[in-house]
Write an enzyme that holds these catalytic residues in place. Structure first.
Site, PDB file in Angstrom:
ATOM      1  N   LYS A 197     -12.856  -8.907  37.102  1.00  0.00           N
ATOM      2  CA  LYS A 197     -11.852  -7.989  36.570  1.00  0.00           C
ATOM      3  C   LYS A 197     -10.506  -8.704  36.585  1.00  0.00           C
ATOM      4  CE  LYS A 197      -9.823  -3.445  37.297  1.00  0.00           C
ATOM      5  NZ  LYS A 197      -9.946  -2.184  38.032  1.00  0.00           N
ATOM      6  N   LYS A 255     -14.279  -7.350  32.622  1.00  0.00           N
ATOM      7  CA  LYS A 255     -13.268  -6.396  32.174  1.00  0.00           C
ATOM      8  C   LYS A 255     -11.909  -7.059  32.128  1.00  0.00           C
ATOM      9  CE  LYS A 255     -11.245  -2.142  33.778  1.00  0.00           C
ATOM     10  NZ  LYS A 255     -11.022  -1.321  34.919  1.00  0.00           N
TER      11      LYS A 255
HETATM   12  C1  PBG Z   1      -8.810   1.040  38.822  1.00  0.00           C
HETATM   13  C2  PBG Z   1      -9.348   0.975  37.434  1.00  0.00           C
HETATM   14  C3  PBG Z   1      -8.590   0.599  36.325  1.00  0.00           C
HETATM   15  C4  PBG Z   1      -9.417   0.721  35.213  1.00  0.00           C
HETATM   16  C5  PBG Z   1     -10.671   1.148  35.654  1.00  0.00           C
HETATM   17  N1  PBG Z   1     -10.618   1.291  37.060  1.00  0.00           N
HETATM   18  C6  PBG Z   1      -7.167   0.236  36.220  1.00  0.00           C
HETATM   19  C7  PBG Z   1      -6.627  -0.810  37.082  1.00  0.00           C
HETATM   20  O1  PBG Z   1      -7.327  -1.666  37.625  1.00  0.00           O
HETATM   21  O2  PBG Z   1      -5.403  -0.783  37.285  1.00  0.00           O
HETATM   22  C8  PBG Z   1      -8.957   0.434  33.814  1.00  0.00           C
HETATM   23  C9  PBG Z   1      -9.756   1.013  32.698  1.00  0.00           C
HETATM   24  C10 PBG Z   1      -9.070   1.040  31.380  1.00  0.00           C
HETATM   25  O3  PBG Z   1      -7.952   0.532  31.186  1.00  0.00           O
HETATM   26  O4  PBG Z   1      -9.681   1.612  30.469  1.00  0.00           O
HETATM   27  N2  PBG Z   1      -9.629   0.849  39.881  1.00  0.00           N
END
Ligand code: PBG
Length: 337
Positions: A197, A255
């Site tokens: 991520k 992601k």
């Molecule tokens: C947080 C989380 C995020 C997303 C999914 N889980 C945001 C972040 O890490 O700040 C983002 C998903 C999206 O932007 O569609 N645990």
């Protein structure tokens, strides 16, 4: 007769031929619909920045799940927006089985026993600091966070999640979560690891949908770059993935999605377990807003994007367009096209 002997265009000359030789297809059953939850009943509110996506109370969320199942979309990822008054620095609400996510899991599980329910494991919706872990002395601390996340996953699995999805990027959390689940005999609970991520600007609309962005306060890091990955790195993605596989991840996630297809492809080559990709809020918003301005066709753009994920090696895809895609597919097959 002059001209080339080999003519790749031959196989493109009709829809039926193209269909016959197509390498990759997207099916609604591969899609996961992320859903935003809010308290109350009968609540369905539009989300600024995510046109067409609503924040729903649990009863309304049930309708969307029912519609999804009817369309062949079987998996749903739940993201709660908790009341700011219930948040705390230690994110204690995350461990309560009466929090919004657990209430939704119990309701959805009892009404839709066949659905795949994915619970997000991270502290950001519960933390007054807006971080995925505990903040101490200006740092997001790893090991203490992991202990909480492992307990959180058990609470979610007991409430009805058949998949727990740690999105926090702490080191060692997959192993800790697997051990905690197994100790409770939750051996069939799947771990979908957000293994790779990146610290991405494309999460903007998601954070405003949940009011979960890092807060601007002295002593709190303003971004997530000490735990989410640097977008410039791909070798490091292989390391993250390998560690999570060793620790017991069942599915690996990359992601964001489209800008990171090279990483999806490398993970798919390296690991014989399913790779998931997340078409994140900012990516989806770009498509939606461009479509609203008449610059691209929404359904064609969605189908093309999802196909590219599959081509790159993603087995499952998180997308806010899951129901739109499935609905459009059904309408097309009805029209016989
Ligand atoms: C947080 C989380 C995020 C997303 C999914 N889980 C945001 C972040 O890490 O700040 C983002 C998903 C999206 O932007 O569609 N645990």
């Amino acid at each position: 007769m002059k001209g080339p002997v080999r003519r790749p265009r031959r196989l493109r000359s009709s829809p039926a031929l193209r269909n016959l030789v197509r390498e990759h297809r997207v099916e609604p059953g591969q899609l996961v619909l992320p859903m935003f939850l809010t308290a109350g009943t009968g609540v369905r509110e539009a989300i600024e920045g995510l046109p067409g996506i609503d924040r729903c109370s649990v009863d309304e969320a049930c309708r969307d799940v029912e519609r999804g199942l009817d369309l062949g979309v079987n998996a749903f990822a739940l993201f709660p927006r908790e009341d700011p008054a219930d948040k705390s620095a230690d994110g204690a609400l995350a461990l309560r089985d009466d929090n919004l996510a657990c209430r939704a899991l119990r309701e959805l599980r009892s009404r839709f026993p066949e659905a795949v329910l994915v619970a997000d494991v991270a502290l950001d919706p519960y933390s007054t600091d807006g971080h995925d872990g505990i903040v101490r002395d200006g740092r997001v601390v790893n090991d203490e966070t992991v202990e909480i996340l492992a307990r959180m996953a058990v609470v979610q699995a007991r409430a009805g999640a058949n998949v727990v999805a740690p999105s926090d990027m702490m080191d060692g959390r997959i192993g800790a979560i697997r051990a905690a689940l197994d100790a409770e005999d939750l051996v069939d609970t799947v771990i979908l690891s957000y293994a790779v991520k990146y610290a991405s600007t494309f999460y903007g609309p998601f954070r405003s949908a949940l009011d979960s962005a890092p807060v601007n306060r002295p002593g709190v890091p303003t971004d997530k770059r000490t735990y989410q990955m640097d977008p410039a790195n791909a070798e490091e993605a292989l390391l993250e993935a390998a560690l999570d596989v060793d620790e017991g991840a069942d599915i690996l996630m990359v992601k964001p999605g489209l800008p990171y297809l090279d990483v999806v492809a490398r993970l798919a080559d390296a690991h014989p377990i399913p790779i998931a990709a997340y078409q994140v809020s900012g990516e989806f918003a770009m498509l939606k807003v461009a479509a609203e301005r008449g610059l691209v066709d929404y359904h064609a753009g969605l189908e093309e994007s999802l196909t590219c994920f599959v081509r790159a090696g993603a087995r499952l895809i998180f997308t806010y367009g899951a129901l739109d895609f499935a609905d459009h597919r059904r309408a097309e097959s009805r029209d016989g096209s």
